[in-house]
Design a protein around this motif. Structure first.
Motif, PDB file in Angstrom:
ATOM      1  N   VAL A  87       0.835  -1.197   0.000  1.00 29.94           N
ATOM      2  CA  VAL A  87       0.000   0.000   0.000  1.00 29.94           C
ATOM      3  C   VAL A  87       0.875   1.255   0.000  1.00 29.94           C
ATOM      4  CG1 VAL A  87      -1.813   1.268   1.208  1.00 29.94           C
ATOM      5  CG2 VAL A  87      -1.850  -1.230   1.200  1.00 29.94           C
ATOM      6  N   LYS A  88       1.939   1.238   0.803  1.00 35.14           N
ATOM      7  CA  LYS A  88       2.837   2.391   0.863  1.00 35.14           C
ATOM      8  C   LYS A  88       3.580   2.590  -0.451  1.00 35.14           C
ATOM      9  CE  LYS A  88       3.625   1.745   5.819  1.00 35.14           C
ATOM     10  NZ  LYS A  88       4.612   1.361   6.862  1.00 35.14           N
ATOM     11  N   LYS A  89       4.040   1.494  -1.053  1.00 33.80           N
ATOM     12  CA  LYS A  89       4.804   1.600  -2.301  1.00 33.80           C
ATOM     13  C   LYS A  89       3.920   2.113  -3.449  1.00 33.80           C
ATOM     14  CE  LYS A  89       8.851  -0.006  -0.938  1.00 33.80           C
ATOM     15  NZ  LYS A  89       9.178  -1.433  -1.036  1.00 33.80           N
ATOM     16  N   VAL A  90       2.661   1.709  -3.455  1.00 33.74           N
ATOM     17  CA  VAL A  90       1.755   2.207  -4.501  1.00 33.74           C
ATOM     18  C   VAL A  90       1.523   3.701  -4.319  1.00 33.74           C
ATOM     19  CG1 VAL A  90      -0.600   2.074  -5.418  1.00 33.74           C
ATOM     20  CG2 VAL A  90       0.669  -0.020  -4.915  1.00 33.74           C
ATOM     21  N   ARG A 198      -7.630  -8.015  -3.170  1.00 32.46           N
ATOM     22  CA  ARG A 198      -8.297  -7.311  -4.281  1.00 32.46           C
ATOM     23  C   ARG A 198      -7.446  -6.140  -4.774  1.00 32.46           C
ATOM     24  NH1 ARG A 198     -13.069  -8.262  -1.104  1.00 32.46           N
ATOM     25  NH2 ARG A 198     -13.014  -6.137  -0.289  1.00 32.46           N
ATOM     26  N   PHE A 199      -6.807  -5.466  -3.832  1.00 35.06           N
ATOM     27  CA  PHE A 199      -5.952  -4.336  -4.197  1.00 35.06           C
ATOM     28  C   PHE A 199      -4.767  -4.800  -5.035  1.00 35.06           C
ATOM     29  CE2 PHE A 199      -2.455  -1.323  -2.880  1.00 35.06           C
ATOM     30  CZ  PHE A 199      -2.938  -0.228  -3.572  1.00 35.06           C
ATOM     31  N   ALA A 200      -4.164  -5.909  -4.650  1.00 34.50           N
ATOM     32  CA  ALA A 200      -3.022  -6.448  -5.403  1.00 34.50           C
ATOM     33  C   ALA A 200      -3.428  -6.803  -6.827  1.00 34.50           C
ATOM     34  CB  ALA A 200      -2.440  -7.660  -4.689  1.00 34.50           C
ATOM     35  N   GLU A 201      -4.632  -7.318  -6.996  1.00 37.11           N
ATOM     36  CA  GLU A 201      -5.097  -7.669  -8.337  1.00 37.11           C
ATOM     37  C   GLU A 201      -5.279  -6.416  -9.196  1.00 37.11           C
ATOM     38  OE1 GLU A 201      -8.588 -10.014  -7.719  1.00 37.11           O
ATOM     39  OE2 GLU A 201      -7.462 -11.794  -7.083  1.00 37.11           O
ATOM     40  N   ALA A 202      -5.812  -5.343  -8.578  1.00 38.83           N
ATOM     41  CA  ALA A 202      -5.975  -4.090  -9.321  1.00 38.83           C
ATOM     42  C   ALA A 202      -4.612  -3.509  -9.691  1.00 38.83           C
ATOM     43  CB  ALA A 202      -6.769  -3.087  -8.478  1.00 38.83           C
ATOM     44  N   CYS A 203      -3.669  -3.589  -8.754  1.00 33.57           N
ATOM     45  CA  CYS A 203      -2.311  -3.098  -9.022  1.00 33.57           C
ATOM     46  C   CYS A 203      -1.644  -3.900 -10.134  1.00 33.57           C
ATOM     47  CB  CYS A 203      -1.464  -3.181  -7.758  1.00 33.57           C
ATOM     48  SG  CYS A 203      -1.962  -2.058  -6.439  1.00 33.57           S
ATOM     49  N   ASN A 204      -1.819  -5.217 -10.093  1.00 30.05           N
ATOM     50  CA  ASN A 204      -1.219  -6.081 -11.104  1.00 30.05           C
ATOM     51  C   ASN A 204      -1.700  -5.706 -12.498  1.00 30.05           C
ATOM     52  OD1 ASN A 204       0.290  -8.776 -11.645  1.00 30.05           O
ATOM     53  ND2 ASN A 204      -1.654  -9.022 -12.721  1.00 30.05           N
ATOM     54  N   ALA A 205      -3.001  -5.501 -12.636  1.00 29.20           N
ATOM     55  CA  ALA A 205      -3.563  -5.159 -13.948  1.00 29.20           C
ATOM     56  C   ALA A 205      -3.031  -3.817 -14.437  1.00 29.20           C
ATOM     57  CB  ALA A 205      -5.087  -5.137 -13.871  1.00 29.20           C
ATOM     58  N   ALA A 206      -2.985  -2.824 -13.538  1.00 29.17           N
ATOM     59  CA  ALA A 206      -2.549  -1.491 -13.931  1.00 29.17           C
ATOM     60  C   ALA A 206      -1.059  -1.464 -14.279  1.00 29.17           C
ATOM     61  CB  ALA A 206      -2.847  -0.489 -12.818  1.00 29.17           C
ATOM     62  N   VAL A 207      -0.239  -2.064 -13.435  1.00 27.61           N
ATOM     63  CA  VAL A 207       1.208  -2.019 -13.661  1.00 27.61           C
ATOM     64  C   VAL A 207       1.594  -2.819 -14.911  1.00 27.61           C
ATOM     65  CG1 VAL A 207       3.445  -2.657 -12.699  1.00 27.61           C
ATOM     66  CG2 VAL A 207       1.743  -1.559 -11.254  1.00 27.61           C
ATOM     67  N   LEU A 208       0.940  -3.950 -15.124  1.00 26.48           N
ATOM     68  CA  LEU A 208       1.197  -4.714 -16.343  1.00 26.48           C
ATOM     69  C   LEU A 208       0.848  -3.877 -17.572  1.00 26.48           C
ATOM     70  CD1 LEU A 208       1.967  -7.327 -17.790  1.00 26.48           C
ATOM     71  CD2 LEU A 208      -0.380  -8.137 -17.438  1.00 26.48           C
ATOM     72  N   ASN A 209      -0.270  -3.184 -17.513  1.00 23.18           N
ATOM     73  CA  ASN A 209      -0.678  -2.327 -18.627  1.00 23.18           C
ATOM     74  C   ASN A 209       0.340  -1.208 -18.856  1.00 23.18           C
ATOM     75  OD1 ASN A 209      -2.522  -1.210 -20.639  1.00 23.18           O
ATOM     76  ND2 ASN A 209      -3.005   0.356 -19.121  1.00 23.18           N
ATOM     77  N   HIS A 210       0.833  -0.612 -17.776  1.00 26.05           N
ATOM     78  CA  HIS A 210       1.796   0.480 -17.912  1.00 26.05           C
ATOM     79  C   HIS A 210       3.110  -0.002 -18.526  1.00 26.05           C
ATOM     80  CE1 HIS A 210      -0.366   2.813 -14.443  1.00 26.05           C
ATOM     81  NE2 HIS A 210      -1.120   2.609 -15.508  1.00 26.05           N
ATOM     82  N   GLN A 211       3.540  -1.188 -18.148  1.00 22.24           N
ATOM     83  CA  GLN A 211       4.757  -1.731 -18.756  1.00 22.24           C
ATOM     84  C   GLN A 211       4.574  -1.919 -20.258  1.00 22.24           C
ATOM     85  OE1 GLN A 211       7.027  -4.588 -15.766  1.00 22.24           O
ATOM     86  NE2 GLN A 211       4.839  -4.977 -15.634  1.00 22.24           N
ATOM     87  N   ARG A 212       3.421  -2.436 -20.637  1.00 26.07           N
ATOM     88  CA  ARG A 212       3.149  -2.632 -22.064  1.00 26.07           C
ATOM     89  C   ARG A 212       3.113  -1.297 -22.801  1.00 26.07           C
ATOM     90  NH1 ARG A 212      -1.736  -7.014 -21.132  1.00 26.07           N
ATOM     91  NH2 ARG A 212      -0.459  -8.916 -21.160  1.00 26.07           N
ATOM     92  N   LEU A 213       2.489  -0.286 -22.185  1.00 27.76           N
ATOM     93  CA  LEU A 213       2.406   1.030 -22.817  1.00 27.76           C
ATOM     94  C   LEU A 213       3.801   1.623 -23.008  1.00 27.76           C
ATOM     95  CD1 LEU A 213      -0.634   2.593 -20.890  1.00 27.76           C
ATOM     96  CD2 LEU A 213      -0.585   1.873 -23.299  1.00 27.76           C
ATOM     97  N   LEU A 214       4.618   1.551 -21.985  1.00 31.17           N
ATOM     98  CA  LEU A 214       5.972   2.107 -22.073  1.00 31.17           C
ATOM     99  C   LEU A 214       6.811   1.367 -23.110  1.00 31.17           C
ATOM    100  CD1 LEU A 214       6.450   2.584 -18.236  1.00 31.17           C
ATOM    101  CD2 LEU A 214       6.387   4.438 -19.916  1.00 31.17           C
ATOM    102  N   GLU A 215       6.681   0.058 -23.151  1.00 28.83           N
ATOM    103  CA  GLU A 215       7.432  -0.737 -24.127  1.00 28.83           C
ATOM    104  C   GLU A 215       6.949  -0.475 -25.552  1.00 28.83           C
ATOM    105  OE1 GLU A 215       6.752  -4.600 -22.547  1.00 28.83           O
ATOM    106  OE2 GLU A 215       7.928  -4.205 -20.739  1.00 28.83           O
ATOM    107  N   SER A 216       5.680  -0.091 -25.704  1.00 31.44           N
ATOM    108  CA  SER A 216       5.122   0.148 -27.037  1.00 31.44           C
ATOM    109  C   SER A 216       5.729   1.372 -27.717  1.00 31.44           C
ATOM    110  CB  SER A 216       3.601   0.330 -26.954  1.00 31.44           C
ATOM    111  OG  SER A 216       3.264   1.594 -26.389  1.00 31.44           O
ATOM    112  N   THR A 217       6.437   2.205 -26.939  1.00 25.96           N
ATOM    113  CA  THR A 217       7.067   3.388 -27.535  1.00 25.96           C
ATOM    114  C   THR A 217       8.327   3.028 -28.317  1.00 25.96           C
ATOM    115  OG1 THR A 217       8.468   3.810 -25.596  1.00 25.96           O
ATOM    116  CG2 THR A 217       6.251   4.789 -25.595  1.00 25.96           C
TER     117      THR A 217
END
Length: 231
Positions: A87-90, A198-217
């Motif tokens: 929670v703190k790291k997020v 539940r929070f970890a699952e939401a974080c997993n989805a968001a962070v995975l998406n962000h990695q894909r977005l950054l790599e897509s550049t």
């Protein structure tokens, strides 16, 4: 649930300090926001307010203090030190990544950087709302400013322009996302707390998406990836 410790004393002490103008927690008018200013960069748009109960405080222990590695009992299940750390790291991630993504929406050299930054900023805002709600329910003290390292990353990005800005932005954001991704998986696999799960699952989805977005550049070079874990 873990009972609050020392809250009456803290409130009384802070109230006394405010009276003489010495308290570091400055109240803000309703509707104001907290913005982290980086170098000469244009002001970022609003960061979420820090109106938490218990009040948000620095998650960094004072010199000589021991880290709390205990497990707290809550009505949603045991709350481990790793659960609280997530929670703190997020929260820390939002304090710098959302701010710099908002900046990149304006200063990004390529249209792709500006586009993905809007999505990254929006999703970090949602994660931060969840982190703050959890902090209130579970009595977790949250950081109120990025770490020294995160501030160095922000300054490095903001001090650049053109393609160099884009490359540096992708490098530090992709590295940070790769680092926290491992913690998310570890917490999701071990936590017995239903709220954290539940929070970890939401974080997993968001962070995975962000990695894909950054790599897509196409700008994520070798230095943008954390060191692989040892087998």
């Amino acid at each position: 649930m873990r009972p609050p410790r020392g809250r009456p004393v803290l409130i009384a002490a802070c109230a006394a300090l405010v009276a003489v103008g010495a308290c570091g927690l400055r109240p803000q008018p309703t509707g104001t926001t907290n913005v982290v200013t980086v170098g000469t960069a244009p002001p970022a748009t609003s960061l979420p307010d820090l109106d938490l109960d218990p009040p948000a405080e620095s998650a960094t222990p004072t010199a000589g203090a021991e880290a709390d590695d205990s497990t707290w009992q809550t009505k949603w299940g045991p709350l481990s030190a790793a659960d609280r750390d997530l929670v703190k790291k997020v929260r820390l991630a939002t304090l710098w990544e959302m701010t710099i993504a908002q900046q990149a929406m304006q200063r990004g050299d390529s249209a792709r950087i500006r586009t993905i930054s809007e999505e990254i900023a929006e999703q970090h805002h949602g994660l931060d709302e969840q982190a703050r709600a959890l902090a209130t329910k579970l009595e977790i003290q949250l950081p109120v400013r990025p770490t020294d390292t995160q501030q160095e990353w922000m300054a490095d990005i903001s001090g650049r322009s053109g393609r160099s800005y884009d490359v540096t932005y992708v490098k530090w954001l992709r590295l940070a996302h790769g680092q926290i991704f491992a913690l998310i998986g570890a917490v999701r696999g071990s936590t017995q707390n239903t709220l954290i799960r539940r929070f970890a699952e939401a974080c997993n989805a968001a962070v995975l998406n962000h990695q894909r977005l950054l790599e897509s550049t196409g700008l994520a070079g070798p230095e943008a990836f954390p060191t692989p874990p040892k087998t």
